[in-house]
Design a protein around this motif. Structure first.
Motif, PDB file in Angstrom:
ATOM      1  N   ALA A   1     -19.806   5.667  12.235  1.00 53.80           N
ATOM      2  CA  ALA A   1     -20.512   4.866  13.237  1.00 53.80           C
ATOM      3  C   ALA A   1     -21.884   4.432  12.723  1.00 53.80           C
ATOM      4  O   ALA A   1     -22.312   3.290  12.962  1.00 53.80           O
ATOM      5  N   GLY A   2     -22.576   5.322  12.030  1.00 51.90           N
ATOM      6  CA  GLY A   2     -23.863   4.939  11.452  1.00 51.90           C
ATOM      7  C   GLY A   2     -23.723   3.833  10.421  1.00 51.90           C
ATOM      8  O   GLY A   2     -24.541   2.896  10.383  1.00 51.90           O
ATOM      9  N   ALA A   3     -22.698   3.934   9.584  1.00 55.86           N
ATOM     10  CA  ALA A   3     -22.456   2.880   8.601  1.00 55.86           C
ATOM     11  C   ALA A   3     -22.093   1.572   9.283  1.00 55.86           C
ATOM     12  O   ALA A   3     -22.467   0.480   8.827  1.00 55.86           O
ATOM     13  N   GLN A   4     -21.353   1.635  10.390  1.00 55.39           N
ATOM     14  CA  GLN A   4     -20.990   0.436  11.140  1.00 55.39           C
ATOM     15  C   GLN A   4     -22.223  -0.256  11.689  1.00 55.39           C
ATOM     16  O   GLN A   4     -22.336  -1.490  11.625  1.00 55.39           O
ATOM     17  N   LEU A   5     -23.162   0.508  12.214  1.00 62.66           N
ATOM     18  CA  LEU A   5     -24.358  -0.085  12.809  1.00 62.66           C
ATOM     19  C   LEU A   5     -25.325  -0.627  11.768  1.00 62.66           C
ATOM     20  O   LEU A   5     -26.157  -1.491  12.090  1.00 62.66           O
ATOM     21  N   THR A   6     -25.251  -0.144  10.533  1.00 67.45           N
ATOM     22  CA  THR A   6     -26.173  -0.595   9.484  1.00 67.45           C
ATOM     23  C   THR A   6     -25.519  -1.536   8.478  1.00 67.45           C
ATOM     24  O   THR A   6     -26.143  -1.910   7.489  1.00 67.45           O
ATOM     25  N   GLY A   7     -24.259  -1.917   8.735  1.00 70.46           N
ATOM     26  CA  GLY A   7     -23.612  -2.923   7.895  1.00 70.46           C
ATOM     27  C   GLY A   7     -23.145  -2.441   6.539  1.00 70.46           C
ATOM     28  O   GLY A   7     -22.954  -3.276   5.639  1.00 70.46           O
ATOM     29  N   ARG A   8     -22.919  -1.154   6.371  1.00 70.63           N
ATOM     30  CA  ARG A   8     -22.402  -0.627   5.099  1.00 70.63           C
ATOM     31  C   ARG A   8     -20.874  -0.538   5.203  1.00 70.63           C
ATOM     32  O   ARG A   8     -20.328   0.457   5.642  1.00 70.63           O
ATOM     33  N   MET A   9     -20.199  -1.567   4.748  1.00 70.80           N
ATOM     34  CA  MET A   9     -18.775  -1.709   5.011  1.00 70.80           C
ATOM     35  C   MET A   9     -17.932  -0.697   4.235  1.00 70.80           C
ATOM     36  O   MET A   9     -16.963  -0.149   4.773  1.00 70.80           O
ATOM     37  N   ARG A  10     -18.279  -0.455   2.982  1.00 73.38           N
ATOM     38  CA  ARG A  10     -17.472   0.490   2.197  1.00 73.38           C
ATOM     39  C   ARG A  10     -17.661   1.922   2.695  1.00 73.38           C
ATOM     40  O   ARG A  10     -16.698   2.690   2.769  1.00 73.38           O
ATOM     41  N   LEU A  11     -18.881   2.284   3.023  1.00 70.34           N
ATOM     42  CA  LEU A  11     -19.115   3.612   3.579  1.00 70.34           C
ATOM     43  C   LEU A  11     -18.412   3.758   4.926  1.00 70.34           C
ATOM     44  O   LEU A  11     -17.828   4.805   5.211  1.00 70.34           O
ATOM     45  N   ARG A  12     -18.442   2.704   5.739  1.00 66.39           N
ATOM     46  CA  ARG A  12     -17.750   2.737   7.023  1.00 66.39           C
ATOM     47  C   ARG A  12     -16.254   2.936   6.834  1.00 66.39           C
ATOM     48  O   ARG A  12     -15.625   3.771   7.493  1.00 66.39           O
ATOM     49  N   ARG A  13     -15.675   2.178   5.907  1.00 72.53           N
ATOM     50  CA  ARG A  13     -14.240   2.290   5.647  1.00 72.53           C
ATOM     51  C   ARG A  13     -13.861   3.679   5.157  1.00 72.53           C
ATOM     52  O   ARG A  13     -12.921   4.294   5.670  1.00 72.53           O
ATOM     53  N   ASN A  14     -14.603   4.189   4.178  1.00 75.66           N
ATOM     54  CA  ASN A  14     -14.261   5.498   3.608  1.00 75.66           C
ATOM     55  C   ASN A  14     -14.442   6.619   4.624  1.00 75.66           C
ATOM     56  O   ASN A  14     -13.645   7.559   4.676  1.00 75.66           O
ATOM     57  N   ALA A  15     -15.491   6.535   5.443  1.00 79.70           N
ATOM     58  CA  ALA A  15     -15.722   7.581   6.438  1.00 79.70           C
ATOM     59  C   ALA A  15     -14.651   7.532   7.535  1.00 79.70           C
ATOM     60  O   ALA A  15     -14.191   8.575   8.012  1.00 79.70           O
ATOM     61  N   ARG A  16     -14.251   6.328   7.951  1.00 79.32           N
ATOM     62  CA  ARG A  16     -13.195   6.233   8.955  1.00 79.32           C
ATOM     63  C   ARG A  16     -11.878   6.805   8.441  1.00 79.32           C
ATOM     64  O   ARG A  16     -11.189   7.561   9.148  1.00 79.32           O
ATOM     65  N   LEU A  17     -11.513   6.452   7.220  1.00 79.27           N
ATOM     66  CA  LEU A  17     -10.260   6.957   6.659  1.00 79.27           C
ATOM     67  C   LEU A  17     -10.323   8.469   6.449  1.00 79.27           C
ATOM     68  O   LEU A  17      -9.332   9.171   6.680  1.00 79.27           O
ATOM     69  N   ALA A  18     -11.488   8.958   6.021  1.00 77.14           N
ATOM     70  CA  ALA A  18     -11.633  10.406   5.857  1.00 77.14           C
ATOM     71  C   ALA A  18     -11.526  11.115   7.201  1.00 77.14           C
ATOM     72  O   ALA A  18     -10.908  12.176   7.314  1.00 77.14           O
ATOM     73  N   GLY A  19     -12.139  10.528   8.240  1.00 78.63           N
ATOM     74  CA  GLY A  19     -12.066  11.135   9.566  1.00 78.63           C
ATOM     75  C   GLY A  19     -10.650  11.183  10.095  1.00 78.63           C
ATOM     76  O   GLY A  19     -10.216  12.192  10.653  1.00 78.63           O
TER      77      GLY A  19
END
Length: 367
Positions: free
Chosen positions: A83-101
């Motif tokens: 969610a933090g990556a989503q709000l700050t526009g870090r797309m790769r971190l958002r993708r990797n964190a979502r898949l890891a979750g």
């Protein structure tokens, strides 16, 4: 005469003697000697338990539950990080964190079902919602998190495959609900990382119960360093800044919260955390956390950005530290149920403290 599996725990009975008029001596009547507990054992009952057997019964949990503790922490922390990556526009971190979750939540659910024995038992847990039961509340938290992070991760997978998932007219719907679902994953992720600590503290296991005030802080910090560490392994350094910060803050919180927790515990109830396998795991957990945290700091510098290996090794070390913490806490609580001393001595100490404070008229001190 029937027999029972519990006959092995019965004390030996003295031989009966019959008098001339059929009177028995040594019975349970007045003046009889047939005591259920011999006097020698009565005098030491408060330190040895009932015939040396445990005072409390440990739950029938195996290593699958310990694995669930680890995976639940990674899942919850990854949801917050995504969610933090989503709000700050870090797309790769958002993708990797979502898949890891999603992966951690799915693996954790499998571990939970494996411990229950049959999948339908997990479904039976969803028939009711009981706010006073940490297990019931936790089951619904896991389901809510899995649904939210699953929708968000589905959007990531669809983009990775070039929008080849057979969604048809549902693709615009997925795009519309993906961002709210990602934020919902964070809403459920924080309690998912902490509720297992409340579940353990709500049991009668002496060590778990005695750490109930501080264990949620330990587990949240452990989840933070694990999620941040896993993101350091999977994400390029250019976008891994929030993961690095989360990991370092998690290390500081984990070490501090663990030390504070142990200092506030009963001196007897804390012993299982320092002895045997749990003691080894807890020592390794602190050492790995410190090493991984330092490595995460180094990976944020210029040398770290050039060498992805430093970040990956640091992240793996942090995941290992979180695993050691939760396995150590799990085994310490289970071991504390085996020795009556861990149950009885803290109880006697609390009773003495209440009486010293002048509390003598309640159901505890009035006995």
């Amino acid at each position: 005469m029937t027999s029972s599996d519990f006959d092995q725990f019965r004390p030996p009975r003295p031989e009966r003697r019959r008098g001339g008029k059929g009177k028995r001596r040594g019975g349970r009547g007045r003046g009889g000697d047939d005591l259920m507990v011999p006097q020698a054992q009565v005098e030491h009952l408060d330190s040895r338990g009932y015939y040396g057997h445990p005072v409390v019964k440990a739950p029938p949990w195996e290593k699958e539950i310990a694995a669930y503790l680890v995976l639940g922490g990674i899942a919850g922390g990854s949801g917050v990080l995504a969610a933090g990556a989503q709000l700050t526009g870090r797309m790769r971190l958002r993708r990797n964190a979502r898949l890891a979750g999603l992966g951690a939540a799915g693996a954790g659910a499998l571990a939970l079902v494996a411990d229950l024995g049959r999948p339908e038992r997990f479904l039976h847990m969803m028939r009711t919602f009981k706010v006073t039961s940490p297990m019931s509340v936790g089951s619904w938290i896991l389901m809510g998190y899995s649904g939210m992070i699953g929708v968000a991760a589905a959007g990531e997978v669809d983009r990775l495959l070039g929008e080849r998932l057979p969604l048809g007219p549902l693709r615009p719907v997925l795009r519309a609900v993906e961002a709210p679902a990602g934020l919902g994953g964070a809403v459920f992720g924080a309690p998912l990382a902490a509720y297992t600590a409340i579940l353990l503290g709500d049991t009668a296991m002496p060590t778990w119960h005695d750490m109930h005030r501080d264990l949620p802080f330990v587990f949240v910090s452990s989840a933070s360093l694990a999620a941040g560490g896993l993101a350091l392994v999977t994400t390029p350094a250019a976008e891994a800044g929030p993961a690095r910060n989360l990991a370092v803050l998690g290390v500081i919180g984990d070490v501090a919260a663990t030390r504070i927790m142990e200092s506030r515990m009963d001196p007897v109830a804390v012993e299982p955390l320092h002895d045997g396998l749990p003691g080894t795991l807890m020592r390794w957990a602190e050492g790995l956390a410190v090493v991984g945290g330092l490595g995460a700091l180094v990976s944020g510098g210029r040398a770290g950005r050039r060498n992805r290996l430093i970040a990956a090794l640091s992240g793996a070390t942090l995941v290992a530290a979180s695993t050691c913490t939760r396995f150590g806490v799990f085994h310490a609580g289970m071991n504390s149920a085996q020795d009556p001393r861990y149950t009885i001595e803290p109880q006697k100490r609390r009773l003495a403290e209440r009486r010293a404070a002048g509390i003598i008229d309640d159901s505890i001190t009035g006995l």
